[in-house]
Design a protein around this motif. Structure first.
Motif, short mmCIF file in Angstrom:
data_model
loop_
_atom_site.label_atom_id
_atom_site.label_comp_id
_atom_site.label_asym_id
_atom_site.label_seq_id
_atom_site.Cartn_x
_atom_site.Cartn_y
_atom_site.Cartn_z
N GLU A 1 0.81 -1.22 0.00
CA GLU A 1 0.00 0.00 0.00
C GLU A 1 0.84 1.27 0.00
O GLU A 1 0.56 2.22 -0.73
CB GLU A 1 -0.93 0.00 1.22
N PHE A 2 1.90 1.27 0.82
CA PHE A 2 2.64 2.52 1.02
C PHE A 2 3.91 2.64 0.19
O PHE A 2 4.39 3.75 -0.03
CB PHE A 2 2.96 2.69 2.52
N LEU A 3 4.48 1.52 -0.25
CA LEU A 3 5.70 1.59 -1.05
C LEU A 3 5.51 1.10 -2.47
O LEU A 3 6.40 1.27 -3.31
CB LEU A 3 6.82 0.79 -0.38
N GLY A 4 4.39 0.44 -2.76
CA GLY A 4 4.13 -0.03 -4.10
C GLY A 4 4.11 -1.55 -4.20
O GLY A 4 4.59 -2.25 -3.31
N PRO A 5 3.54 -2.08 -5.29
CA PRO A 5 3.34 -3.53 -5.44
C PRO A 5 4.62 -4.36 -5.32
O PRO A 5 4.60 -5.44 -4.73
CB PRO A 5 2.74 -3.65 -6.85
N PHE A 6 5.73 -3.86 -5.85
CA PHE A 6 6.97 -4.67 -5.81
C PHE A 6 7.40 -4.92 -4.38
O PHE A 6 7.85 -6.03 -4.03
CB PHE A 6 8.09 -3.98 -6.58
N PHE A 7 7.28 -3.92 -3.51
CA PHE A 7 7.72 -4.09 -2.12
C PHE A 7 6.79 -5.03 -1.35
O PHE A 7 7.23 -5.73 -0.44
CB PHE A 7 7.83 -2.72 -1.43
N GLY A 8 5.51 -5.02 -1.70
CA GLY A 8 4.60 -5.98 -1.10
C GLY A 8 4.96 -7.40 -1.49
O GLY A 8 4.99 -8.32 -0.66
N TYR A 9 5.25 -7.56 -2.76
CA TYR A 9 5.69 -8.86 -3.31
C TYR A 9 6.98 -9.32 -2.64
O TYR A 9 7.10 -10.46 -2.18
CB TYR A 9 5.85 -8.69 -4.82
N LEU A 10 7.95 -8.42 -2.55
CA LEU A 10 9.26 -8.75 -1.96
C LEU A 10 9.13 -9.07 -0.47
O LEU A 10 9.73 -10.04 0.02
CB LEU A 10 10.21 -7.56 -2.17
N THR A 11 8.35 -8.30 0.24
CA THR A 11 8.19 -8.51 1.68
C THR A 11 7.44 -9.81 1.97
O THR A 11 7.82 -10.57 2.87
CB THR A 11 7.45 -7.33 2.32
N GLY A 12 6.38 -10.07 1.21
CA GLY A 12 5.61 -11.30 1.42
C GLY A 12 6.45 -12.55 1.21
O GLY A 12 6.45 -13.47 2.05
N TRP A 13 7.19 -12.59 0.12
CA TRP A 13 8.01 -13.76 -0.17
C TRP A 13 9.20 -13.87 0.80
O TRP A 13 9.61 -14.97 1.17
CB TRP A 13 8.52 -13.71 -1.61
N THR A 14 9.74 -12.72 1.23
CA THR A 14 10.87 -12.76 2.17
C THR A 14 10.42 -13.24 3.55
O THR A 14 11.14 -14.00 4.21
CB THR A 14 11.53 -11.37 2.28
N TYR A 15 9.22 -12.83 3.98
CA TYR A 15 8.72 -13.32 5.27
C TYR A 15 8.42 -14.81 5.18
O TYR A 15 8.65 -15.56 6.14
CB TYR A 15 7.46 -12.54 5.67
N TRP A 16 7.93 -15.24 4.03
CA TRP A 16 7.72 -16.69 3.83
C TRP A 16 9.06 -17.43 3.94
O TRP A 16 9.15 -18.45 4.62
CB TRP A 16 7.10 -16.91 2.45
N LEU A 17 10.10 -16.90 3.29
CA LEU A 17 11.42 -17.52 3.36
C LEU A 17 11.92 -17.58 4.81
O LEU A 17 12.47 -18.60 5.25
CB LEU A 17 12.43 -16.73 2.52
N MET A 18 11.72 -16.49 5.55
CA MET A 18 12.18 -16.45 6.93
C MET A 18 11.61 -17.60 7.75
O MET A 18 12.32 -18.28 8.48
CB MET A 18 11.78 -15.12 7.59
N TRP A 19 10.31 -17.84 7.56
CA TRP A 19 9.68 -18.89 8.37
C TRP A 19 10.00 -20.29 7.86
O TRP A 19 10.06 -21.24 8.64
CB TRP A 19 8.17 -18.67 8.43
N VAL A 20 10.22 -20.42 6.56
CA VAL A 20 10.61 -21.75 6.04
C VAL A 20 11.98 -22.16 6.58
O VAL A 20 12.16 -23.27 7.07
CB VAL A 20 10.61 -21.76 4.49
N VAL A 21 12.95 -21.23 6.52
CA VAL A 21 14.28 -21.58 7.01
C VAL A 21 14.29 -21.69 8.54
O VAL A 21 15.01 -22.52 9.11
CB VAL A 21 15.36 -20.58 6.53
N THR A 22 13.46 -20.87 9.20
CA THR A 22 13.34 -21.00 10.66
C THR A 22 12.76 -22.36 11.01
O THR A 22 13.20 -23.02 11.96
CB THR A 22 12.47 -19.87 11.24
N GLY A 23 11.75 -22.78 10.23
CA GLY A 23 11.16 -24.11 10.45
C GLY A 23 12.19 -25.21 10.31
O GLY A 23 12.23 -26.16 11.11
N MET A 24 13.05 -25.09 9.29
CA MET A 24 14.13 -26.07 9.12
C MET A 24 15.04 -26.10 10.35
O MET A 24 15.41 -27.16 10.87
CB MET A 24 14.98 -25.71 7.90
N ALA A 25 15.43 -24.90 10.80
CA ALA A 25 16.34 -24.81 11.95
C ALA A 25 15.71 -25.37 13.20
O ALA A 25 16.35 -26.10 13.98
CB ALA A 25 16.73 -23.34 12.16
#
Length: 476
Positions: A95-119
């Motif tokens: 909403e505040f930075l534009g569609p690309f940042f929403g896309y980047l943040t959503g996928w990065t948070y997903w990555l964070m939890w996937v690798v955290t789950g592995m750990a």
């Protein structure tokens, strides 16, 4: 950065948009999810290595980082009460930075939890190995993966209930440790009574025994310990009454940090002098052993196992919701939008669990190195998420002051000033990570991740230009 914008679909004024989820998380569960997010393996195990690096000054580092975490959570709280959605971080970035940042943040948070789950699966397998050394690590990791997967598919209420009890174990253990420690300090009982003293905080080469620089270098590990505290934001779309439960959960954060981090470490470092702690050994195990509680090591091992399973459970919960949010915005395959009959994003959870299963494979191939391979990436991804929350908050406040957006019912104290302080702090921690030769590899991994997502965005732009060039209505 774009000026504050609002998606035409809900106009930014919808207090509790219905996303199809079951609002099955009550106040009791949201409170404990918030508490559980603030107590993890980073405290129970990671504090040992950091004490060895910084001595008693680690207490100050946890307190300093805790203040910054509170600033982040109050910024998130203001955004959540402006528009509570389950994909909160990605939604506000979008909403505040534009569609690309929403896309980047959503996928990065997903990555964070996937690798955290592995750990965490790896950590849980190691803890079970303490009692049952004959069972291979990969078998234990696989069993936990399947059980938690089932819990998350059944219903959000079951997830919330399991997380409630996981958090209860951690909270009870820490409070018990603090009470016992205060008893030792006050009445001098146990084998630690003769040497336990508040003066242990400065008696051995001072409060900063290895210098302020060495203390500051522990901030990266300290921030890792606070990862997942923002999980309460993901629960927004499934909270029974977000207007009441979310502010309460966020406002109780300071005392949780003061008690469970600062308080517990202070008591431990008064009972056991800091020079006796070693990397790789839980300071809680060391303290229980010093006090002379026979089952202390086993008790702490059970608590840390609970912390690992709690984190993995949360990871499965959040990844499914984030994938659905990305799919709703055309930034992930449409199949992730579907909800099961129990109103859970089953397909997104399933795919995320399959990726977490890589951790099981690592436990089979390189059991002694599996944990180290995946932990550092989570910290970098977490810092990115926190930065997006803070920058979104600054832009939101700017829009409110200009009259373009309605004010939130839960404004952050000091407006955007505290968010700016937190942004500078997180950039400083990123600089520390870049300076540390062992830690900076996570920045290389994140650079590769952003490059991969950039390629994906370019492909998305070609295939569905309407997604990447979405029209927003500016308010005012």
């Amino acid at each position: 950065m774009t000026s504050a914008q609002v998606d035409t679909e809900n106009g930014g004024t919808d207090k509790a948009p219905e996303e199809g989820y079951e609002r099955g998380l009550g106040s009791r569960q949201v409170q404990m999810i918030a508490i559980g997010g603030a107590i993890g393996v980073g405290l129970f195990l990671g504090a040992g290595a950091n004490i060895a690096k910084a001595g008693p000054s680690l207490i100050l580092m946890y307190a300093l980082a805790g203040v910054i975490i509170f600033f982040i959570m109050r910024a998130l709280g203001e955004l959540l009460l402006y528009r509570p959605v389950s994909g909160s971080f990605a939604e506000y970035s979008r909403e505040f930075l534009g569609p690309f940042f929403g896309y980047l943040t959503g996928w990065t948070y997903w990555l964070m939890w996937v690798v955290t789950g592995m750990a965490e699966l790896t950590a849980a397998a190691i803890y079970v190995n303490y009692w049952f050394p004959a069972i291979p690590q990969w078998v234990t990791a696989l069993v936990f993966l399947v059980v938690l997967f089932g819990v998350n598919l059944i219903s959000v209420k079951l997830f919330g209930e399991l997380e409630f009890w996981f958090s209860m174990v951690k909270v009870t253990a820490l409070i018990g440790m603090i009470v016992i420690g205060l008893g030792v300090l006050t009445f001098g009982f146990s084998s630690a009574g003769d040497t336990a003293a508040v003066s242990n905080l400065w008696a051995f080469d001072g409060f900063f025994p290895k210098g302020i620089g060495s203390s500051l270098m522990t901030l990266q590990g300290v921030m890792f310990a606070y990862l997942a505290v923002e999980l309460v934001g993901v629960t927004a779309g499934e909270s029974e009454d977000p207007e009441k439960t979310l502010p309460k959960a966020i406002n109780t954060l300071p005392w949780r940090i003061a008690l469970f981090y600062v308080g517990a470490l202070t008591v431990i470092l008064c009972i056991v002098k800091w020079t006796e702690f070693q990397p790789g050994v839980s300071p809680f195990v060391e303290a229980f052993a010093k006090i002379g509680i026979p089952a202390g090591a086993g008790i702490v091992n059970f608590v840390v196992l609970t912390a690992a399973l709690s984190s993995c459970n949360s990871g499965m919960y959040s990844t499914g919701r984030m994938l659905r949010n990305l799919a709703d915005n055309g930034e992930a395959p449409a199949v992730f939008k579907k909800l099961s009959s129990t109103k859970t994003p089953a397909f997104g959870i399933t795919v995320s669990v399959l990726f977490m299963g890589i951790g099981v494979v690592l436990n089979y191939v390189v059991p002694e190195k599996a944990f180290g391979y995946v932990t550092s990436v989570a910290t970098a991804a977490g810092i990115w998420t926190w930065l997006m929350i803070l920058i979104s908050h600054v832009l939101y406040r700017r829009a409110v002051v200009a009259g373009r957006l309605p004010a939130s019912s839960f404004p952050a104290p000091g407006g955007s000033v505290c968010s700016w302080i937190a942004i500078v702090f997180l950039l400083f921690v990123t600089g520390i990570i870049a300076y540390d030769a062992d830690a900076r590899i996570c920045l290389y991994v994140m650079a590769g991740w952003v490059l991969a997502l950039g390629i994906g965005w370019a492909a998305l732009k070609k295939a569905s230009p309407e997604v990447t060039q979405r029209t927003y209505d500016k308010v005012g």
